[in-house]
Motif scaffolding. Structure first.
Motif, short mmCIF file in Angstrom:
data_model
loop_
_atom_site.label_atom_id
_atom_site.label_comp_id
_atom_site.label_asym_id
_atom_site.label_seq_id
_atom_site.Cartn_x
_atom_site.Cartn_y
_atom_site.Cartn_z
N SER A 186 0.83 -1.21 0.00
CA SER A 186 0.00 0.00 0.00
C SER A 186 0.86 1.25 0.00
CB SER A 186 -0.93 0.00 1.22
OG SER A 186 -1.84 -1.06 1.14
N ASP A 187 2.14 1.09 -0.28
CA ASP A 187 3.06 2.22 -0.35
C ASP A 187 3.15 2.95 0.99
OD1 ASP A 187 4.97 3.41 -1.80
OD2 ASP A 187 3.67 4.62 -3.06
N LEU A 188 3.16 2.18 2.08
CA LEU A 188 3.26 2.75 3.41
C LEU A 188 4.65 2.44 3.98
CD1 LEU A 188 -0.19 1.46 4.64
CD2 LEU A 188 0.38 3.88 4.33
N PRO A 189 5.14 3.27 4.90
CA PRO A 189 6.47 3.02 5.46
C PRO A 189 6.47 1.80 6.38
CG PRO A 189 5.44 4.88 6.56
CD PRO A 189 4.54 4.51 5.41
N THR A 217 12.56 -1.46 2.64
CA THR A 217 11.68 -1.22 3.77
C THR A 217 10.75 -0.07 3.53
OG1 THR A 217 13.46 0.05 4.73
CG2 THR A 217 13.19 -2.21 5.52
N GLY A 218 10.77 0.49 2.36
CA GLY A 218 9.83 1.55 2.04
C GLY A 218 10.32 2.90 2.49
N PRO A 219 9.86 3.92 1.83
CA PRO A 219 10.29 5.27 2.17
C PRO A 219 9.57 5.75 3.42
CG PRO A 219 8.66 5.37 0.46
CD PRO A 219 8.86 3.91 0.76
N ASP A 220 10.07 6.81 3.98
CA ASP A 220 9.42 7.35 5.16
C ASP A 220 8.33 8.35 4.82
OD1 ASP A 220 12.48 7.07 6.87
OD2 ASP A 220 10.67 5.91 7.20
N THR A 221 8.22 8.61 3.54
CA THR A 221 7.13 9.48 3.11
C THR A 221 6.02 8.61 2.53
OG1 THR A 221 8.14 9.68 0.97
CG2 THR A 221 8.61 11.42 2.56
N VAL A 222 4.84 9.11 2.57
CA VAL A 222 3.70 8.35 2.07
C VAL A 222 3.16 9.05 0.82
CG1 VAL A 222 1.39 7.53 2.59
CG2 VAL A 222 3.13 7.57 4.38
N VAL A 266 -0.14 2.52 -6.47
CA VAL A 266 1.21 2.20 -6.02
C VAL A 266 2.10 2.03 -7.24
CG1 VAL A 266 2.57 0.50 -4.74
CG2 VAL A 266 0.26 1.08 -3.99
N PRO A 267 3.30 2.65 -7.24
CA PRO A 267 4.17 2.54 -8.41
C PRO A 267 4.54 1.08 -8.70
CG PRO A 267 5.05 4.11 -6.80
CD PRO A 267 3.88 3.46 -6.17
N ARG A 315 7.39 -0.58 -6.88
CA ARG A 315 7.11 -1.04 -5.52
C ARG A 315 6.49 -2.44 -5.55
NH1 ARG A 315 6.68 1.67 -0.99
NH2 ARG A 315 8.69 2.34 -1.78
N LEU A 345 -4.98 -6.35 -1.50
CA LEU A 345 -4.14 -5.16 -1.43
C LEU A 345 -3.76 -4.65 -2.82
CD1 LEU A 345 -1.87 -6.13 1.57
CD2 LEU A 345 -3.60 -4.35 1.51
#
Lengths: 321, 273
Positions: free
Chosen positions: A101-104, B2-7, B33-34, B37, B119
């Motif tokens: 879900s593109d969440l951190p 681990t994904g960015p810290d921005t949403v 979602v890109p 990702r 999802l």
């Protein structure tokens, strides 16, 4: 909000769902009630876009599920808490979900703590109990801070403390304007949690409406030191009163009875709705063979009661299928 | 990963973004979602389970064992790179297709399809991401195996005090990576066709072997058109001249056809309960 419109699903020649239509509004918890095999899971799966409806539509927030750009940010789903890869840790399962879900990743840690799985985060899901998987499922559903929740049998496997936690969580969620649709075959669980009921039997919606109205149909039980005086006061107010074990049964809601008693200066020692028994009777009447789902509505004992309930709760728009 | 810290795609409603959810918000303003990702998640899925980790460890272990065995057992006068490529290919050619098949089947066998498709309901995106992820993992592993073969070649030269014959190292390395990747892709194609792990792995190993064993007896030279092993052999040595037709037909039958049939099923199938 959630809307089913004439949703029908056939597996081969067998109809799993027939023209199911109902709506769940923001700020409410709707219980989707029915015996096993009634079609609850099928309906929820169609809503979540993982099963295709044969005809009709099911919409979340006015859109088909698959048209939601980031579903996890709009709607949280727990359709089968056991459906997790046993070889992943709880933390890894949530991190994957957050990423999708593109969440951190920090969001995953946050939710693990919130649902009380912080200490189990490093264990593989294969070692989790069903209750822990339900918590993990809720954590995953809540990751994207959604405003709609779809839960299939969320009380399954939860201990009493877990059920209480689930109930609180859902109440807070709905109180904040969220929409919840949860299925159950556990009457008591539904009764304590939901505002509205949709009862399904053999793939058809057989009753829906406000919980209080459906319960109110079973009447309220009232008791006091002066039963004769109380009965006269209630009858005098035009209410249908009958004797019941432990007091009187009145065809009205608790507030009406309370007001009449108060006006007549009657002391009450007990005032409650028909309670679990009422809903249980309703449930069995509606879903057992005593009233076939294809029979005309409002003909069985529960149907009669429902019609009575509808008349009394004229503000409600409940529909008899 | 681990994904960015921005949403990305901030919602415009009153969602707080913290806590167990206030239940208020709106879908407006959210962007899909890109794809990168989605791809990253699929790569991660092939590596984050015990079975995936064991399989990859197995690939590398078999490559190392093959090399060590070659050092001990061979009475070599020259350390030939191609022979060390063969020694390491045991792990990559045999095991990596299982990773390809697992990528396509495990969501159904382990029932995680439920989470994945709720999802990411765009199943086409998930499918393409999975195929690319399987290819990427296979290609990277193959490159590592080629490195092990190169070390093996140099090690043999040092151990036995013999000269090195690199042959045509670039052709050899590219051919090996291509073949390993194609094998993994075929594993993925058959996994996609059957969407059941055990059945896919069985079919992957049994069917081409069966054809190779019986096809030539029945169809003679014409069997080459469906013999995927012969096609892989030509690819391994980058020998396309005169074989292009049979290679393409064999790859089409063993990879493109199962992938197409399985892909249609993937897109439409109800997630079983």
């Amino acid at each position: 909000m959630i809307r089913f419109e004439n949703t029908t699903k056939r597996f081969g020649h067998q109809a799993a769902l027939t023209e199911v239509s109902f709506t769940c509004d923001p700020g409410t918890v709707t219980g989707f009630l029915g015996p096993n095999g009634a079609g609850k899971s099928t309906a929820l799966r169609i809503l979540a876009g993982i099963t295709r409806a044969t005809s009709g539509t099911a919409l979340v927030d006015g859109r088909r599920y698959r048209d939601l750009p980031v579903p996890g940010r709009v709607v949280g789903t727990v359709l089968d808490a056991a459906a997790q890869h046993p070889g992943r840790t709880g933390r890894e399962a949530l991190r994957l979900a957050a990423s999708m879900s593109d969440l951190p990743a920090s969001r995953a840690e946050e939710l693990l703590e919130r649902v009380g799985l912080g200490n189990a985060a490093r264990r593989r899901v294969g070692t989790y109990s069903l209750g822990m998987r339900q918590r993990l499922g809720i954590a995953q559903a809540m990751l994207g801070d959604p405003y709609v929740l779809i839960l299939d049998e969320p009380a399954n496997g939860l201990d009493p403390e877990g059920i209480r936690w689930m109930r609180e969580t859902l109440r807070v969620f709905a109180a904040g304007g969220g929409t919840v649709l949860l299925s159950s075959h556990l009457l008591s669980e539904v009764e304590a949690t939901v505002d509205r009921l949709v009862v399904i039997s053999a793939g058809r919606v057989v009753a829906q409406g406000e919980l209080t109205a459906l319960l109110g149909g079973a009447g309220v039980v009232v008791n006091g030191p002066d039963l004769v005086g109380l009965r006269i006061a209630l009858s005098g107010a035009g209410l249908a009163v009958s004797a019941a074990s432990g007091g009187l049964r009145v065809e009205a809601d608790t507030e009406t009875v309370g007001r009449v008693a108060s006006a007549a200066g009657q002391v009450l020692t007990e005032l409650r709705t028909g309670g679990g028994t009422g809903l249980e009777d309703l449930f069995f009447d509606l879903t057992s063979g005593r009233r076939g789902p294809t029979g005309p509505p409002g003909t069985g004992p529960a149907g009669t009661r429902l019609v009575a309930a509808r008349d009394k709760a004229a503000r409600d728009k409940e529909v008899l299928a | 990963m681990t994904g960015p810290d921005t949403v990305a795609g901030q919602r415009t409603g009153a969602g707080t973004g913290v806590g167990l959810g206030t239940g208020v918000g709106t879908a407006a303003g959210l962007r899909p979602v890109p794809f990168l990702r989605v791809f990253g998640v699929e790569v991660r899925k092939t590596l984050d389970t015990r079975s995936g980790q064991l399989l990859l460890a197995g690939v590398l272990l078999l490559s190392v064992l093959g090399t060590v065995w070659a050092w001990i057992a061979r009475d070599e006068q020259v350390a030939v790179f191609d022979r060390y490529q063969d020694a390491t290919s045991l792990g990559t050619v045999v095991v990596l297709p299982v990773i390809g098949a697992l990528a396509m089947t495990s969501e159904w066998t382990q029932r995680t399809a439920l989470s994945t498709f709720t999802l990411q309901p765009r199943r086409d995106r998930v499918l393409v991401a999975k195929l690319l992820a399987a290819l990427a993992v296979a290609a990277v592993t193959a490159v590592i195996a080629v490195g092990i073969a190169a070390v093996g070649t140099l090690g043999a030269a040092a151990l036995h005090g013999i000269p090195v014959d690199w042959g045509r190292p670039l052709t050899s390395a590219v051919g090996m990576v291509l073949v390993v990747t194609l094998n993994a892709l075929m594993g993925a194609a058959i996994g996609l066709l059957l969407q059941q792990t055990a059945a896919a792995i069985t079919l992957y190993y049994a069917a081409p072997v069966g054809w190779a064993a019986t096809g030539h007896r029945v169809f003679g030279e014409a069997a080459e058109w469906l013999d995927v092993f012969t096609a892989f052999n030509h690819v391994a040595y980058l020998e396309f001249g005169g074989h292009l037709g049979p290679i393409l037909v064999a790859l089409g039958v063993w990879i493109v056809v199962p992938m197409t049939v399985g892909g249609v099923r993937w897109l439409r199938r109800d997630v079983p309960s």
